[in-house]
Write a protein that holds these residues in place. Sequence first.
Motif, PDB file in Angstrom:
ATOM      1  N   GLU A 190      20.648 -13.078  65.080  1.00  0.00           N
ATOM      2  CA  GLU A 190      21.416 -12.473  66.175  1.00  0.00           C
ATOM      3  C   GLU A 190      22.566 -11.636  65.624  1.00  0.00           C
ATOM      4  N   ILE A 191      23.296 -12.188  64.668  1.00  0.00           N
ATOM      5  CA  ILE A 191      24.438 -11.488  64.086  1.00  0.00           C
ATOM      6  C   ILE A 191      23.975 -10.219  63.382  1.00  0.00           C
ATOM      7  N   ILE A 192      22.895 -10.320  62.624  1.00  0.00           N
ATOM      8  CA  ILE A 192      22.355  -9.133  61.940  1.00  0.00           C
ATOM      9  C   ILE A 192      22.094  -8.023  62.953  1.00  0.00           C
ATOM     10  N   CYS A 193      21.480  -8.382  64.071  1.00  0.00           N
ATOM     11  CA  CYS A 193      21.143  -7.374  65.095  1.00  0.00           C
ATOM     12  C   CYS A 193      22.376  -6.830  65.802  1.00  0.00           C
ATOM     13  N   HIS A 194      23.418  -7.639  65.956  1.00  0.00           N
ATOM     14  CA  HIS A 194      24.659  -7.137  66.547  1.00  0.00           C
ATOM     15  C   HIS A 194      25.324  -6.110  65.637  1.00  0.00           C
ATOM     16  N   ILE A 195      25.230  -6.337  64.349  1.00  0.00           N
ATOM     17  CA  ILE A 195      25.857  -5.431  63.384  1.00  0.00           C
ATOM     18  C   ILE A 195      24.994  -4.195  63.150  1.00  0.00           C
ATOM     19  N   ASP A 196      23.692  -4.384  63.071  1.00  0.00           N
ATOM     20  CA  ASP A 196      22.763  -3.285  62.766  1.00  0.00           C
ATOM     21  C   ASP A 196      21.725  -3.210  63.874  1.00  0.00           C
ATOM     22  N   ASP A 197      21.939  -2.303  64.810  1.00  0.00           N
ATOM     23  CA  ASP A 197      21.033  -2.223  65.960  1.00  0.00           C
ATOM     24  C   ASP A 197      19.650  -1.676  65.615  1.00  0.00           C
ATOM     25  N   SER A 198      19.429  -1.282  64.372  1.00  0.00           N
ATOM     26  CA  SER A 198      18.086  -0.854  63.975  1.00  0.00           C
ATOM     27  C   SER A 198      17.193  -2.047  63.617  1.00  0.00           C
ATOM     28  N   GLN A 199      17.791  -3.225  63.520  1.00  0.00           N
ATOM     29  CA  GLN A 199      17.010  -4.422  63.196  1.00  0.00           C
ATOM     30  C   GLN A 199      16.293  -4.945  64.441  1.00  0.00           C
ATOM     31  N   ASN A 200      15.130  -5.513  64.224  1.00  0.00           N
ATOM     32  CA  ASN A 200      14.318  -6.071  65.294  1.00  0.00           C
ATOM     33  C   ASN A 200      14.395  -7.597  65.220  1.00  0.00           C
ATOM     34  N   ARG A 201      15.002  -8.199  66.215  1.00  0.00           N
ATOM     35  CA  ARG A 201      15.229  -9.651  66.177  1.00  0.00           C
ATOM     36  C   ARG A 201      13.919 -10.433  66.147  1.00  0.00           C
ATOM     37  N   THR A 202      12.924  -9.991  66.872  1.00  0.00           N
ATOM     38  CA  THR A 202      11.634 -10.688  66.867  1.00  0.00           C
ATOM     39  C   THR A 202      11.035 -10.682  65.464  1.00  0.00           C
ATOM     40  N   ARG A 203      11.135  -9.556  64.787  1.00  0.00           N
ATOM     41  CA  ARG A 203      10.618  -9.468  63.422  1.00  0.00           C
ATOM     42  C   ARG A 203      11.426 -10.379  62.496  1.00  0.00           C
ATOM     43  N   LEU A 204      12.751 -10.385  62.666  1.00  0.00           N
ATOM     44  CA  LEU A 204      13.596 -11.228  61.833  1.00  0.00           C
ATOM     45  C   LEU A 204      13.286 -12.711  62.027  1.00  0.00           C
ATOM     46  N   LEU A 205      12.995 -13.106  63.255  1.00  0.00           N
ATOM     47  CA  LEU A 205      12.692 -14.512  63.534  1.00  0.00           C
ATOM     48  C   LEU A 205      11.389 -14.963  62.884  1.00  0.00           C
ATOM     49  N   ASP A 206      10.527 -14.013  62.534  1.00  0.00           N
ATOM     50  CA  ASP A 206       9.273 -14.344  61.859  1.00  0.00           C
ATOM     51  C   ASP A 206       9.434 -14.542  60.357  1.00  0.00           C
ATOM     52  N   LEU A 207      10.603 -14.213  59.827  1.00  0.00           N
ATOM     53  CA  LEU A 207      10.840 -14.295  58.389  1.00  0.00           C
ATOM     54  C   LEU A 207      11.249 -15.708  57.965  1.00  0.00           C
ATOM     55  N   THR A 208      11.125 -15.969  56.681  1.00  0.00           N
ATOM     56  CA  THR A 208      11.637 -17.231  56.151  1.00  0.00           C
ATOM     57  C   THR A 208      13.157 -17.177  56.157  1.00  0.00           C
ATOM     58  N   SER A 209      13.774 -18.335  56.071  1.00  0.00           N
ATOM     59  CA  SER A 209      15.233 -18.371  56.062  1.00  0.00           C
ATOM     60  C   SER A 209      15.798 -17.656  54.833  1.00  0.00           C
ATOM     61  N   GLY A 210      15.102 -17.710  53.722  1.00  0.00           N
ATOM     62  CA  GLY A 210      15.542 -16.973  52.536  1.00  0.00           C
ATOM     63  C   GLY A 210      15.513 -15.471  52.755  1.00  0.00           C
ATOM     64  N   GLU A 211      14.501 -15.003  53.455  1.00  0.00           N
ATOM     65  CA  GLU A 211      14.413 -13.566  53.759  1.00  0.00           C
ATOM     66  C   GLU A 211      15.508 -13.160  54.747  1.00  0.00           C
ATOM     67  N   VAL A 212      15.779 -14.011  55.721  1.00  0.00           N
ATOM     68  CA  VAL A 212      16.871 -13.740  56.667  1.00  0.00           C
ATOM     69  C   VAL A 212      18.187 -13.654  55.900  1.00  0.00           C
ATOM     70  N   LEU A 213      18.402 -14.574  54.978  1.00  0.00           N
ATOM     71  CA  LEU A 213      19.615 -14.558  54.161  1.00  0.00           C
ATOM     72  C   LEU A 213      19.733 -13.253  53.385  1.00  0.00           C
ATOM     73  N   ASN A 214      18.638 -12.792  52.793  1.00  0.00           N
ATOM     74  CA  ASN A 214      18.673 -11.525  52.043  1.00  0.00           C
ATOM     75  C   ASN A 214      19.062 -10.359  52.947  1.00  0.00           C
ATOM     76  N   ILE A 215      18.537 -10.315  54.152  1.00  0.00           N
ATOM     77  CA  ILE A 215      18.868  -9.236  55.088  1.00  0.00           C
ATOM     78  C   ILE A 215      20.317  -9.360  55.536  1.00  0.00           C
ATOM     79  N   PHE A 216      20.794 -10.587  55.737  1.00  0.00           N
ATOM     80  CA  PHE A 216      22.194 -10.830  56.092  1.00  0.00           C
ATOM     81  C   PHE A 216      23.101 -10.270  55.002  1.00  0.00           C
ATOM     82  N   ARG A 217      22.762 -10.559  53.749  1.00  0.00           N
ATOM     83  CA  ARG A 217      23.559 -10.047  52.624  1.00  0.00           C
ATOM     84  C   ARG A 217      23.461  -8.528  52.519  1.00  0.00           C
TER      85      ARG A 217
END
Length: 163
Positions: A42-69
């Motif tokens: 959710e935070i990633i998408c609030h900061i970067d509106d080009s991100q797709n939350r549904t796609r992010l939710l399909d990722l592993t937590s490690g991948e989410v962390l990498n995108i967060f960073r």
Amino acid sequence: MEKDILSIKQQTRLALPTDNSYLFGLGVALYGFNSISSFMTEIICHIDDSQNRTRLLDLTSGEVLNIFRQTLKNIKSKKQYKSIYTIMNDVANIFEILNSERTDFVHAYPITNRSNEQILHRRKDEKGKYFEVDNNFLDSFISRLHDVSSGLYKIRAIVKPQI
């Protein structure tokens, strides 16, 4: 609540811990971690509106962390949201440790310990250490989930104050 737990325990022949707070702690740790991972998307998408939350939710937590960073790197390079840099960095660092520890207890196996209790046990291959996933481990894990959650709420209050 005890009656509900007994009803659940009676559904299986598995040797489960007698300590219901242990089982509850395991559930809170797992559920809480998944909730935090979702909150990060959710935070990633609030900061970067080009991100797709549904796609992010399909990722592993490690991948989410990498995108967060990566999101943090992007806002730093654009000099946006300067007040969240430290918070995002702290959240990412704690989440990384939690992700590793979550893997430890998710991939642990049940044993009967020296106190004759059912408990999860984990062998850490890289260090050759063994440890029990005990209530202290779970309490520490859950406490740090709270720290990450608090950080994410602070970030959201800055990037989306209307929420």
